[in-house]
Design an enzyme around this catalytic site. Structure first.
Site, PDB file in Angstrom:
ATOM      1  N   HIS A  91       0.842  -1.186   0.000  1.00 27.20           N
ATOM      2  CA  HIS A  91       0.000   0.000   0.000  1.00 27.20           C
ATOM      3  C   HIS A  91       0.875   1.232   0.000  1.00 27.20           C
ATOM      4  O   HIS A  91       1.822   1.340   0.784  1.00 27.20           O
ATOM      5  CB  HIS A  91      -0.922   0.050   1.208  1.00 27.20           C
ATOM      6  CG  HIS A  91      -1.891   1.198   1.132  1.00 27.20           C
ATOM      7  ND1 HIS A  91      -3.109   1.091   0.511  1.00 27.20           N
ATOM      8  CD2 HIS A  91      -1.783   2.487   1.531  1.00 27.20           C
ATOM      9  CE1 HIS A  91      -3.723   2.264   0.551  1.00 27.20           C
ATOM     10  NE2 HIS A  91      -2.933   3.127   1.166  1.00 27.20           N
ATOM     11  N   ASP A 170     -14.732   2.742   6.703  1.00 25.64           N
ATOM     12  CA  ASP A 170     -13.645   3.445   6.031  1.00 25.64           C
ATOM     13  C   ASP A 170     -14.061   3.954   4.668  1.00 25.64           C
ATOM     14  O   ASP A 170     -13.656   5.039   4.248  1.00 25.64           O
ATOM     15  CB  ASP A 170     -12.424   2.545   5.884  1.00 25.64           C
ATOM     16  CG  ASP A 170     -11.308   3.247   5.132  1.00 25.64           C
ATOM     17  OD1 ASP A 170     -10.766   4.221   5.683  1.00 25.64           O
ATOM     18  OD2 ASP A 170     -11.017   2.864   3.988  1.00 25.64           O
ATOM     19  N   ARG A 177     -13.207  12.489   3.908  1.00 29.59           N
ATOM     20  CA  ARG A 177     -11.928  13.169   4.147  1.00 29.59           C
ATOM     21  C   ARG A 177     -11.449  13.897   2.900  1.00 29.59           C
ATOM     22  O   ARG A 177     -10.857  14.971   2.977  1.00 29.59           O
ATOM     23  CB  ARG A 177     -10.871  12.148   4.588  1.00 29.59           C
ATOM     24  CG  ARG A 177     -11.048  11.633   6.007  1.00 29.59           C
ATOM     25  CD  ARG A 177     -10.216  10.375   6.239  1.00 29.59           C
ATOM     26  NE  ARG A 177      -8.832  10.588   5.889  1.00 29.59           N
ATOM     27  CZ  ARG A 177      -8.056   9.653   5.310  1.00 29.59           C
ATOM     28  NH1 ARG A 177      -8.551   8.469   5.019  1.00 29.59           N
ATOM     29  NH2 ARG A 177      -6.794   9.915   5.039  1.00 29.59           N
ATOM     30  N   SER A 192      -7.268   4.194   8.283  1.00 25.72           N
ATOM     31  CA  SER A 192      -7.897   3.923   6.997  1.00 25.72           C
ATOM     32  C   SER A 192      -7.169   2.804   6.268  1.00 25.72           C
ATOM     33  O   SER A 192      -7.778   1.825   5.820  1.00 25.72           O
ATOM     34  CB  SER A 192      -7.903   5.196   6.144  1.00 25.72           C
ATOM     35  OG  SER A 192      -8.339   4.923   4.832  1.00 25.72           O
ATOM     36  N   LYS A 196      -8.414  -1.605   6.304  1.00 24.38           N
ATOM     37  CA  LYS A 196      -8.679  -2.354   5.072  1.00 24.38           C
ATOM     38  C   LYS A 196      -7.698  -3.505   4.906  1.00 24.38           C
ATOM     39  O   LYS A 196      -8.081  -4.612   4.510  1.00 24.38           O
ATOM     40  CB  LYS A 196      -8.605  -1.411   3.873  1.00 24.38           C
ATOM     41  CG  LYS A 196      -9.785  -0.462   3.750  1.00 24.38           C
ATOM     42  CD  LYS A 196      -9.657   0.474   2.564  1.00 24.38           C
ATOM     43  CE  LYS A 196      -8.537   1.467   2.740  1.00 24.38           C
ATOM     44  NZ  LYS A 196      -8.589   2.605   1.809  1.00 24.38           N
TER      45      LYS A 196
END
Length: 435
Positions: A91, A170, A177, A192, A196
C-alpha cells in the site's frame, strides 16, 4: 441527525467536543461513533467536524488502535488461507505519478506469491489506481469475493475495488476526508489503510510511505511517525508488516495521469521505463516476497521485468477483469507544452504542483461523484538533473477540456527551476525502512 433521542448511548456532539477540547476518546465512544456513522445515526457534517478535530488534536496510540479495530468490525474479514500460495500486498500513502502497483502486482505474482491488491480512487492531488486501470478499455474494478479468490488462484494477482462489505466505515470516511480537508491526519491515514489491509486478510504487507512535497507527509519525521504507527498496527494484528519511506519531492517517472501512467507501466513491464519507477518496483517486490516467505535476490526480481514473466501475468490479470491488454489507450484531445525559459540544468520540479496541475486538467476529482478524464494529465520531458535548452518542452499538459489549461498552468508557475549548474543530485529514492 443523531438518532432517536434516548436510543443512542452517546451523543455525537459530545464526542466531537471531547476531541475538540484535546481529550482522548474513550474506547466505548470510538466503538459507538464509528458504528453509528456507518449506519447513518451520525450525520456527515458531524463526522466532518470530528475528523477535523482529530486532524488538529491528534490521537493517542490506544485511540488509533481502537479506531482501527472499530473500522474492521464495521464489516467482513477475508480469508486467503485456502489459496495454494502465500499472499503479500503493498500500500502506498499516495504520491504524484505513483503507478507502482501496476507493474508490481504482476511482478510479485510471477514468483508464485498471490497479490490481493484492493485499491482506491483518486484522493486529493494524488491519482487513484482504479482510475488508472479503468483507462484500459473493458477493464472493470468491481469483483465479487468468489471472482477475486478464483483470479488469485489462477492468475496470482488482482487489482480491484474493495467490496462494500470490507471496512464499510472506512469507505464512507475515506470519501468524506477527500472533500473536507482532513486527508493529512496521521491517525486517520493509518486507521484507513490498516483497517482495510487487516480486514483484507493478507499474510504480509509492505507500506510505501511517501515523503516530500507531493506526499501527504512533507517531512521525514512525520512520515516515520505514520510508518511506525501502521507497522505497529499490522504487527499487532498478526500481519508481517514493514514500511519503506520513499522520496516524493519530484513525481515518480515521467507521467501523472490515468492512461499516461498505464502506458508508462507497460513500458516497465516490457523491460524499459524510467529508472526510478523500475527501481522502486523492484525494491518493493523484494520486500513483498521476503514477507511472504519466498525471498528472491534483487537481480532475479529485476530480470523478471525484462524477460516477459511479469508482462505475461499483467496480460492475464487485465484480461481476467474484462480488459483488452492490446487495445489502444485513450489520449486527450488537446495538448499544451510548457517551455523552458532558459538553458541549463533542471534543479527543481515540485511534485505537488504537478499533481495539482494533473488534477485540474481532469485526471482527478474535486467532489467524490466527479468523473475523471482517462487521457488527462502531465507528461514530464525533463526532471531535476536533466539538461534542457531554452524553448524546449519541459512539460506537456493533456486534457479534453481546453478551458482547463489556464488553471493547470497557474499551478505550475514558479514551481520549477532551471539553473546554470545542477545540485549534488536527487535524494535517494528509498530514504528509510521501518519494521
Amino acid at each position: 441527525m443523531t438518532g432517536t433521542p434516548g436510543a443512542e448511548p452517546f451523543d455525537a456532539v459530545d464526542v466531537i467536543r471531547t476531541k475538540r477540547d484535546g481529550h482522548p476518546l474513550e474506547a466505548a465512544q470510538i466503538d459507538w461513533v464509528v458504528d453509528a456513522y456507518t449506519r447513518g445515526a451520525v450525520a456527515e457534517e458531524q463526522m466532518s467536524a470530528l475528523a477535523m478535530a482529530i486532524l488538529l488534536r491528534g490521537m493517542t496510540r490506544p485511540e488509533v488502535a481502537r479506531w482501527t479495530g472499530a473500522m474492521i468490525a464495521s464489516g467482513e474479514r477475508m480469508d486467503f488461507s485456502g489459496l495454494s500460495r502465500p499472499t503479500s500486498d503493498k500500500h502506498s500513502t499516495g504520491g504524484v505519478g505513483d503507478k507502482i502497483t501496476l507493474p508490481l502486482a504482476p511482478l510479485v505474482a510471477s514468483f508464485g506469491v498471490a497479490v490481493p491488491q484492493l485499491s482506491g480512487r483518486g484522493l486529493g492531488h494524488t491519482g487513484g489506481t482504479l482510475d488508472k486501470l479503468e483507462a484500459i478499455p473493458g477493464w472493470r474494478a468491481s469483483l465479487s469475493n468468489a471472482e477475486l479468490m478464483a483470479q488469485l488462484e489462477d492468475v496470482g494477482a488482482v487489482v480491484c475495488a474493495a467490496g462494500a462489505g470490507l471496512a464499510p466505515a472506512d469507505k464512507k470516511l475515506y470519501a468524506l476526508r477527500d472533500v473536507t480537508g482532513t486527508v493529512e491526519s496521521v491517525p486517520l491515514i493509518a486507521s484507513s489503510i490498516m483497517s482495510k489491509k487487516i480486514a483484507e486478510g493478507t499474510g504480509a504487507l509492505v507500506l510505501d510511505v511517501k515523503v516530500g512535497s507531493g506526499a501527504f507527509m512533507k517531512d521525514l519525521d512525520a512520515a516515520r511517525e505514520l510508518a511506525r504507527t501502521m507497522v505497529d498496527l499490522g504487527t499487532d494484528a498478526g500481519v508481517r508488516t514493514v514500511a519503506l519511506l520513499t522520496d516524493m519531492e519530484v513525481p515518480l517517472g515521467r507521467t501523472a495521469g490515468n492512461a499516461l501512467e498505464v502506458r508508462e507501466s507497460v513500458e516497465v513491464l516490457d523491460g524499459g521505463g524510467p529508472a526510478d519507477v523500475v527501481d522502486l518496483t523492484v525494491a518493493l517486490a523484494v520486500e513483498m516476497l521476503a514477507g511472504a516467505g519466498r525471498p528472491v535476490p534483487e537481480a532475479e526480481v529485476r530480470a523478471a521485468l525484462g524477460d516477459g514473466r511479469a508482462k505475461d501475468v499483467w496480460r492475464r490479470m487485465i484480461a481476467a477483469q474484462g480488459g483488452d491488454p492490446d487495445a489502444p489507450l485513450p489520449r486527450a484531445r488537446e495538448r499544451r507544452e510548457v517551455l523552458a525559459d532558459r538553458s541549463g540544468v533542471v534543479t527543481r520540479l515540485d511534485a505537488y504542483a504537478v499533481g495539482i496541475a494533473a488534477w485540474r486538467l481532469g485526471a482527478g476529482r474535486s467532489r467524490r461523484e466527479d468523473p475523471v478524464q482517462a487521457g488527462a494529465g502531465v507528461e514530464l520531458h525533463a526532471k531535476p538533473g536533466d539538461e534542457i535548452t531554452a524553448g524546449q518542452p519541459l512539460l506537456t499538459l493533456h486534457t479534453d477540456t481546453p478551458a482547463r489549461f489556464e488553471r493547470a498552468s497557474a499551478a505550475l508557475a514558479g514551481r520549477w527551476s532551471v539553473d546554470d549548474a545542477g545540485s549534488a543530485g536527487p535524494r535517494p529514492l528509498v530514504l528509510d525502512r521501518v519494521g
